[in-house]
Design a protein around this motif. Structure first.
Motif, PDB file in Angstrom:
ATOM      1  N   TYR A   1      65.703  22.864  88.992  1.00 18.48           N
ATOM      2  CA  TYR A   1      65.870  21.463  89.373  1.00 18.48           C
ATOM      3  C   TYR A   1      66.258  21.362  90.846  1.00 18.48           C
ATOM      4  CZ  TYR A   1      65.997  20.113  84.389  1.00 18.48           C
ATOM      5  OH  TYR A   1      65.694  19.881  83.064  1.00 18.48           O
TER       6      TYR A   1
ATOM      7  N   ALA B   1      64.109  13.682  81.025  1.00 15.93           N
ATOM      8  CA  ALA B   1      63.680  15.062  81.218  1.00 15.93           C
ATOM      9  C   ALA B   1      63.365  15.754  79.906  1.00 15.93           C
ATOM     10  CB  ALA B   1      64.754  15.852  81.954  1.00 15.93           C
TER      11      ALA B   1
ATOM     12  N   ASN C   1      67.471  14.843  87.415  1.00 23.89           N
ATOM     13  CA  ASN C   1      67.907  15.905  86.513  1.00 23.89           C
ATOM     14  C   ASN C   1      69.057  16.708  87.118  1.00 23.89           C
ATOM     15  OD1 ASN C   1      66.038  15.257  84.536  1.00 23.89           O
ATOM     16  ND2 ASN C   1      64.480  16.635  85.337  1.00 23.89           N
TER      17      ASN C   1
ATOM     18  N   GLU D   1      66.001  23.155  77.636  1.00 30.17           N
ATOM     19  CA  GLU D   1      65.772  22.889  76.218  1.00 30.17           C
ATOM     20  C   GLU D   1      65.508  24.149  75.408  1.00 30.17           C
ATOM     21  OE1 GLU D   1      66.160  19.868  74.951  1.00 30.17           O
ATOM     22  OE2 GLU D   1      66.658  19.155  76.957  1.00 30.17           O
TER      23      GLU D   1
ATOM     24  N   THR E   1      63.227  22.047  82.820  1.00 31.96           N
ATOM     25  CA  THR E   1      63.321  21.417  81.503  1.00 31.96           C
ATOM     26  C   THR E   1      63.145  22.443  80.389  1.00 31.96           C
ATOM     27  OG1 THR E   1      62.469  19.338  82.388  1.00 31.96           O
ATOM     28  CG2 THR E   1      62.325  19.639  80.006  1.00 31.96           C
TER      29      THR E   1
END
Length: 378
Positions: A109, A15, A123, A94, A90
């Motif tokens: 997700y 991911a 994920n 991040e 994602t």
């Protein structure tokens, strides 16, 4: 037999790859028309919005702009584009183009996972396993990972197999693990091919079968993956059954692995030394094995216990001694698991046409069969 489990970390980090790599936006198209894509996205086409977001994110055909990327992916996700939903997860996880927010990442997700998007399901499983954005729940993690695996998503199939093999979050079941590695291998995952080969090599979950091990190693080695080529070279160099030894071919694949490796690793140098020794080039083998020992002692990135580091250093040194005596290294025959049954769905021998080996006429040199099996730490 050498075996690395670093690929498990690679599966878990899927991911975190650039989104264009995850979702396959056609970023290599020379005929890419940014204006046409922009117009289509502005008219509300969710797929165009997704691709535009991915291109802004990676700077492919457009000037990189993470803020614009997140805006277009949001528009696409609002129209229930599942890849965009997962992508937003994602970005939040991040902190790319959006504020880092593990709870929001989990929510995106979960939305995509409930609609059946396998990467989102994997994920989501990782979120439950690590407690990212949600309370830890190993049982829920395994549920979602298994769902992704049942959708023929090769990375999830291989990760599920690894958990079955190790008994991580689920009851240990090596025969079932072998079945899932086979599924992932048949779906083209190189790391699953080499791991299945290793199971055949050691008789773990399946009957010990060097022919099938070679067949899967050879199929994996046709890729550009340097580790797959390294694995085949090691097999051809040190297999306990001497009829599988092939020094020249081992050297060819070992050199290729070294050349393709972005960053040199002591393991590929060790493999090349073993291949050269099998090919009778002991002088070069000694030089490279010495280099492998130095590289191992200087490698601070891999985390080994003191006991495992001492064991690996001893094995590297034993090989060096063997080459100085002008003897090749051969691993000991493993002790296979009892009661393992063949995988009837595995047609690799028919597909790869691996011939049966005839016993070599050259007598084995004394001491050539004293090598120990080497396994790095998971």
């Amino acid at each position: 037999m050498k075996q690395r489990c670093l690929w498990i970390a690679a599966l878990l980090a899927l991911a975190a790859l650039p989104l264009q790599a995850q979702f396959g936006a056609d970023t290599q198209d020379d005929k890419f028309d940014a204006s046409a894509l922009q117009q289509l996205a502005e008219r509300g086409n969710a797929d165009a919005q997704f691709e535009l977001g991915v291109r802004y994110l990676g700077g492919e055909g457009l000037t990189k702009d993470e803020k614009k990327a997140s805006e277009w992916l949001q528009k696409s996700a609002d129209q229930h584009n599942l890849a965009a939903m997962n992508a937003l997860g994602t970005l939040h996880e991040e902190g790319v183009g959006l504020a880092k927010d593990e709870k929001k990442a989990f929510e995106w997700y979960e939305k995509a996972a409930k609609y059946g998007f396998p990467l989102a399901q994997q994920n989501l499983a990782e979120c439950y396993e690590s407690g990212k954005g949600v309370e830890k729940n190993p049982a829920e993690a395994m549920k979602w990972l298994e769902r992704a695996a049942h959708q023929e998503f090769a990375p999830s199939q291989a990760l599920y197999a690894w958990k079955l093999e190790k008994g991580s979050g689920v009851d240990k079941n090596t025969p079932e693990a072998a079945k899932w590695y086979l599924k992932a291998a048949q779906n083209g995952l190189i790391r699953a091919m080499t791991h299945l080969a290793y199971m055949y090599y050691t008789g773990t979950g399946v009957p010990l079968d060097y022919r099938r091990a070679e067949a899967w190693y050879r199929r994996a080695a046709r890729s550009e993956d340097p580790w797959a080529r390294n694995d085949l070279a090691w097999f051809l160099s040190v297999c306990p059954d001497e009829t599988f030894h092939d020094g020249p071919t081992a050297v060819e694949f070992a050199r290729s692995a070294v050349d393709k490796m972005q960053k040199q690793d002591y393991q590929v140098v060790d493999t090349l030394a073993a291949a050269l020794a099998r090919d009778g080039k002991f002088g070069e083998a000694v030089q490279l094995q010495t280099k492998a020992l130095v590289m191992f002692s200087e490698d601070k990135e891999k985390e080994y216990t003191d006991e495992d580091r001492s064991k690996l250093e001893k094995e590297l040194g034993e090989r060096l001694t063997k080459y100085k005596e002008q003897r090749a290294w051969t691993e000991k025959h493993p002790k296979p698991e009892t009661g393992a049954k063949p995988l009837v769905e595995d047609r690799i021998l028919q597909e790869e046409i691996i011939p049966r080996r005839k016993p070599k006429t050259t007598p084995k040199r004394e001491g050539d069969d004293e090598g120990g099996s080497r396994k790095p730490v998971v």
